[in-house]
Scaffold this active site. Structure first.
Site, mmCIF file in Angstrom:
data_model
loop_
_atom_site.group_PDB
_atom_site.id
_atom_site.type_symbol
_atom_site.label_atom_id
_atom_site.label_comp_id
_atom_site.label_asym_id
_atom_site.label_seq_id
_atom_site.Cartn_x
_atom_site.Cartn_y
_atom_site.Cartn_z
ATOM 1 N N HIS A 151 -28.462 1.750 6.617
ATOM 2 C CA HIS A 151 -27.710 2.854 6.024
ATOM 3 C C HIS A 151 -27.276 2.471 4.621
ATOM 4 O O HIS A 151 -26.840 1.342 4.372
ATOM 5 C CB HIS A 151 -26.472 3.179 6.858
ATOM 6 C CG HIS A 151 -25.550 4.150 6.177
ATOM 7 N ND1 HIS A 151 -25.904 5.470 5.957
ATOM 8 C CD2 HIS A 151 -24.315 4.007 5.639
ATOM 9 C CE1 HIS A 151 -24.929 6.081 5.319
ATOM 10 N NE2 HIS A 151 -23.951 5.217 5.112
ATOM 11 N N LYS B 135 -20.361 4.483 -7.150
ATOM 12 C CA LYS B 135 -19.764 3.175 -7.394
ATOM 13 C C LYS B 135 -19.485 2.954 -8.887
ATOM 14 O O LYS B 135 -20.259 3.349 -9.753
ATOM 15 C CB LYS B 135 -20.685 2.069 -6.873
ATOM 16 C CG LYS B 135 -20.868 2.086 -5.367
ATOM 17 C CD LYS B 135 -19.593 1.734 -4.636
ATOM 18 C CE LYS B 135 -19.765 1.788 -3.133
ATOM 19 N NZ LYS B 135 -20.540 0.684 -2.587
ATOM 20 N N HIS C 207 -16.416 12.063 3.331
ATOM 21 C CA HIS C 207 -15.350 11.608 2.441
ATOM 22 C C HIS C 207 -14.430 12.746 2.016
ATOM 23 O O HIS C 207 -13.568 12.570 1.168
ATOM 24 C CB HIS C 207 -15.947 10.914 1.209
ATOM 25 C CG HIS C 207 -16.676 9.651 1.554
ATOM 26 N ND1 HIS C 207 -18.030 9.628 1.799
ATOM 27 C CD2 HIS C 207 -16.236 8.387 1.725
ATOM 28 C CE1 HIS C 207 -18.385 8.392 2.090
ATOM 29 N NE2 HIS C 207 -17.327 7.624 2.050
ATOM 30 N N CYS D 158 -25.151 4.275 1.066
ATOM 31 C CA CYS D 158 -24.395 5.436 0.610
ATOM 32 C C CYS D 158 -24.064 5.311 -0.871
ATOM 33 O O CYS D 158 -23.963 4.216 -1.410
ATOM 34 C CB CYS D 158 -23.118 5.615 1.429
ATOM 35 S SG CYS D 158 -22.047 4.183 1.506
ATOM 36 N N ARG E 265 0.832 -1.223 0.000
ATOM 37 C CA ARG E 265 0.000 0.000 0.000
ATOM 38 C C ARG E 265 0.860 1.265 0.000
ATOM 39 O O ARG E 265 0.558 2.263 0.658
ATOM 40 C CB ARG E 265 -0.963 -0.001 1.190
ATOM 41 C CG ARG E 265 -2.041 -1.060 1.111
ATOM 42 C CD ARG E 265 -2.945 -1.034 2.325
ATOM 43 N NE ARG E 265 -2.221 -1.436 3.524
ATOM 44 C CZ ARG E 265 -2.578 -1.128 4.757
ATOM 45 N NH1 ARG E 265 -3.644 -0.391 4.982
ATOM 46 N NH2 ARG E 265 -1.873 -1.545 5.795
ATOM 47 N N ARG F 84 -8.207 5.060 0.221
ATOM 48 C CA ARG F 84 -8.958 4.114 1.061
ATOM 49 C C ARG F 84 -8.838 2.707 0.484
ATOM 50 O O ARG F 84 -9.230 2.446 -0.651
ATOM 51 C CB ARG F 84 -10.416 4.536 1.130
ATOM 52 C CG ARG F 84 -11.351 3.537 1.785
ATOM 53 C CD ARG F 84 -11.277 3.588 3.281
ATOM 54 N NE ARG F 84 -12.365 2.809 3.858
ATOM 55 C CZ ARG F 84 -12.218 1.994 4.884
ATOM 56 N NH1 ARG F 84 -11.044 1.826 5.452
ATOM 57 N NH2 ARG F 84 -13.246 1.339 5.377
ATOM 58 N N GLY G 261 -22.211 5.449 12.864
ATOM 59 C CA GLY G 261 -21.688 4.339 13.651
ATOM 60 C C GLY G 261 -20.274 4.520 14.145
ATOM 61 O O GLY G 261 -20.023 4.572 15.341
#
Length: 771
Positions: free
Chosen positions: A653, A116, A706, A655, A15, A527, A444
């Site tokens: 939830h 997405k 975000h 998104c 990463r 991310r 959350g």
């Protein structure tokens, strides 16, 4: 016969890109240091493919944030609000401002929307288009990356998002035009890019056109023909690949095979049944790229099955017209299975069934060798080992659990129904919960600080005892509960400090899951997520969240939500077994979550959130196949949620989803409260719920988590007013867009204080209106 890769993971084996970007964003490293990391990674990835023996190696598949945003910058589709940054800052600073927003130097600019990428868990930055949008060659990234590859001894294949797919991925930011009207404006920029590449010696160019596997109207189909006809006229000697993936061509087959290009790539993992029709329809001028190695899952390729497909294609069109490739870009695969050295985490038996991106490269090369007339000894050995691993997986006793199968078989329709409809439950819940108008909550998670992550790492290494780790987490949980009480949030959360990832955490406690040390894939920007591997039948041996929810509730007189991840999201965000229908695996997970929901209720938790951010993501790309998926996906959620009493309030939830076309199905989920991402779209997504007259309660996000940008109270109040204009006040909740795990505490504190103040002000204004 040739081999090629559609795209390679860019985050690095450890990463490196994630870490370099975050260091740069925090001001700890320079722009030049970040660029050096990018150059090193691209060079390593090219060299790996070259040494493996790949014939056509991609370039321009690397990105510092997102490949769609790269294209937006390349063609100069920069929204007006960034023009001041564009005139003052470097290209990469502008690029990151578009992705993440910008709040310094006296400027306060919102980020571009994110959604997405088709039906994956990768997020792209949505292009913004105006009527008569002008385009120009703004960034030369595509050209410079090709030149760099050539200087490294690789005559690479540039990968470019196709013109039609790029436009169709975008969003009209004003009414009165269709984004496809911009074809004529954008085509000259594409022509110029191709000219530059040809000038520098490019021989092959890959255009990614995944929209060819979606439902297309007549205008879009005509645009495809026009664009590729014009490109071919301009460049008769270049070789073009059009890559489709994630579905079959189906009714777009005749269009795809008629395009004046040299190679058509098809996804034979997602839609193997299309091969016969494609081979029957393909003209003699067109070669075929067989996407037979799964680019989106981690299972080892079955060489014998793949060789049968290759043989079928070769017998029909000849080996010189056949290309072997992964089904799609390997962006969606982890980096390297060789890095999985800890047998306590990933057992050797399960590991032998798997292949990551690096291994998939070698699978493609081996398939080419095996399909040749005289494969060498090492290649035949690879075939023998492959057969052994495939057979071992089929017969392994690790996979099957008869008790789980029996429980699924006896599940009935009644298991997916609450005791009473929502209007009855609402009255009972209000009497028990006594919540105010415009109740505030969060989704959350709270910031996972460096200290929290260090505690987890030390605990895993044995440097902290279980008791020490537990006490540290309890301190952080109590601090978070007290802070929420102090600022006046109505429904609290415990912060989820004990959790790593919202899917991995549950997978670690469910049977039928396996894990990796380094199986990271990119979700968006920096991310990365490490999806669990569902290899066998799923069940819950013990309670998973009751301990922490019960502890948090013991600290306060206010309600604390129990926090769970829903069955569809666990399925979607895992690498899923491919030896049974996904619907069956999902039902197994739903029954496990149902047990957890019931145990939370028994422990005194009266508000339980079952997150399903991936439910729309799982939609088949063709509308004709939606209803079958939605039937089992909604049923799975309802099975997980329907074992509780009417007084227990179930939240969910979601998104980054467009809800208009599935709003009835969302209502069918019958959650008492749904929270959704709304702030980046300025509440546009809420229109679907208003037009539909959504009957249950809804929390439209007023804080874009975000982005590091902190919105003001006034900004959130305006969003709430927009929400109240279309949704009755009695149905509205106030919350951020998503969980706060990736944010810093200073941002979080400022934003949530402003959110609570905005909620109170909205409530006061409503009270005055109703006097």
């Amino acid at each position: 016969m040739r081999t090629h890769i559609l795209g390679y993971p860019r985050i690095g084996s450890n990463r490196e890109l994630k870490k370099a970007c975050e260091q740069y964003w925090s001001g700890k490293t320079s722009l030049q240091e970040l660029l050096e990391v990018g150059k090193t990674l691209t060079s390593q990835h090219w060299k790996l493919q070259q040494e493996a023996g790949i014939d056509l190696i991609p370039c321009n598949d690397f990105s510092y944030y997102d490949q769609v945003l790269d294209m937006t910058l390349t063609v100069g589709a920069i929204p007006e609000r960034y023009q001041e940054i564009a005139s003052q800052k470097s290209e990469l600073e502008l690029y990151f401002a578009m992705a993440r927003g910008f709040q310094k130097d006296g400027l306060d600019i919102t980020a571009m929307e994110m959604t997405k990428w088709f039906d994956t868990n990768y997020h792209y930055i949505v292009p913004e288009f105006q009527k008569n949008q002008e385009f120009k060659l703004f960034s030369d990234k595509i050209i410079t990356e090709f030149i760099t590859a050539k200087q490294s001894g690789i005559n690479a294949k540039p990968v470019i998002i196709g013109l039609l797919t790029y436009l169709l991925l975008g969003k009209e930011k004003e009414s009165g035009f269709d984004k496809l009207d911009l074809v004529q404006n954008l085509l000259p920029v594409y022509i110029r890019i191709i000219k530059e590449l040809e000038h520098h010696g490019a021989e092959w160019i890959q255009f990614d056109e995944p929209f060819l596997v979606l439902d297309l109207n007549k205008k879009a189909k005509e645009a495809f023909q026009f664009v590729y006809t014009e490109i071919r006229k301009q460049f008769p000697n270049l070789k073009f690949i059009v890559a489709t993936y994630f579905e079959g061509l189906k009714d777009n087959l005749s269009l795809a095979v008629s395009l004046p290009v040299d190679v058509l790539h098809i996804d034979l993992v997602r839609c193997p049944e299309q091969l016969d029709e494609v081979l029957h329809s393909i003209p003699e001028t067109l070669s075929l790229s067989l996407g037979i190695v799964d680019g989106r899952n981690i299972w080892k390729n079955d060489f014998e099955k793949s060789l049968a497909i290759i043989k079928q294609a070769v017998s029909k069109i000849g080996s010189n017209r056949v290309f072997i490739a992964p089904s799609c870009s390997l962006l969606h695969s982890p980096f390297d299975l060789d890095l999985e050295k800890n047998e306590e985490i990933l057992s050797p038996e399960i590991k032998q069934w798997m292949a990551f991106a690096k291994q998939k490269v070698y699978e493609i090369v081996n398939l080419k060798k095996l399909a040749s007339e005289n494969p060498d000894y090492n290649t035949l050995q690879a075939l023998a080992e492959n057969k052994k691993a495939i057979e071992n997986r089929k017969t392994s006793t690790l996979i099957h659990n008869q008790d789980v199968k029996n429980r699924v078989d006896i599940t009935t329709e009644e298991d997916a129904k609450r005791n009473n409809p929502f209007n009855v439950r609402k009255e009972i819940q209000q009497e028990v919960l006594q919540l105010p108008l415009f109740p505030t909550t969060t989704i959350g998670s709270f910031p996972q600080t460096k200290e929290v992550r260090n505690w987890r790492a030390k605990f895993k290494k044995g440097e902290l005892t279980a008791e020490q780790y537990d006490n540290l987490l309890k301190q952080e949980t109590e601090r978070t509960i007290r802070w929420q009480e102090e600022i006046g949030i109505d429904v609290l959360v415990h912060g989820e400090f004990e959790r790593n990832d919202m899917v991995e955490y549950f997978g670690e406690q469910l049977e039928g899951f396996a894990f990796t040390q380094n199986g990271w894939v990119q979700s968006y920007g920096s991310r990365c997520v490490k999806p669990p591997v569902i290899f066998g039948d799923v069940h819950r041996p013990n309670p998973m969240t009751v301990y922490w929810s019960k502890y948090a509730q013991s600290l306060t007189q206010q309600w604390v939500k129990g926090m769970l991840t829903g069955p569809v999201t666990i399925l979607q965000w895992s690498f899923v077994r491919d030896d049974q229908p996904r619907s069956l695996t999902c039902k197994q997970i739903a029954l496990a979550i149902r047990d957890e929901v019931n145990d939370l209720e028994k422990a005194g938790i009266r508000i339980i959130q079952i997150d399903e951010p991936a439910i729309r993501e799982g939609l088949p790309l063709r509308k004709s196949e939606w209803q079958n998926y939605l039937k089992w996906a909604v049923e799975a959620f309802r099975i997980s949620a329907s074992g509780v009493e009417d007084a227990t309030q179930i939240h969910t939830h979601m998104c980054y989803s467009e809800f208009n076309d599935i709003i009835q199905n969302i209502a069918d989920m019958d959650a008492d409260v749904i929270t959704i991402e709304c702030s980046r779209s300025q509440m546009e997504l809420l229109n679907a719920f208003a037009d539909f007259k959504y009957p249950n309660e809804i929390g439209p996000g007023v804080y874009d988590i975000h982005s590091p940008r902190v919105p003001s109270k006034e900004e959130m109040l305006q969003l709430l007013k927009k929400a109240h204009a279309v949704i009755p006040a009695q149905q509205l909740w106030v919350n951020p867009d998503c969980g706060l795990k990736t944010r810093h505490w200073d941002e979080t504190e400022k934003a949530l204080i402003a959110m609570v103040e905005a909620s109170r002000e909205a409530s006061e204004e409503f009270a005055l209106e109703t006097l």
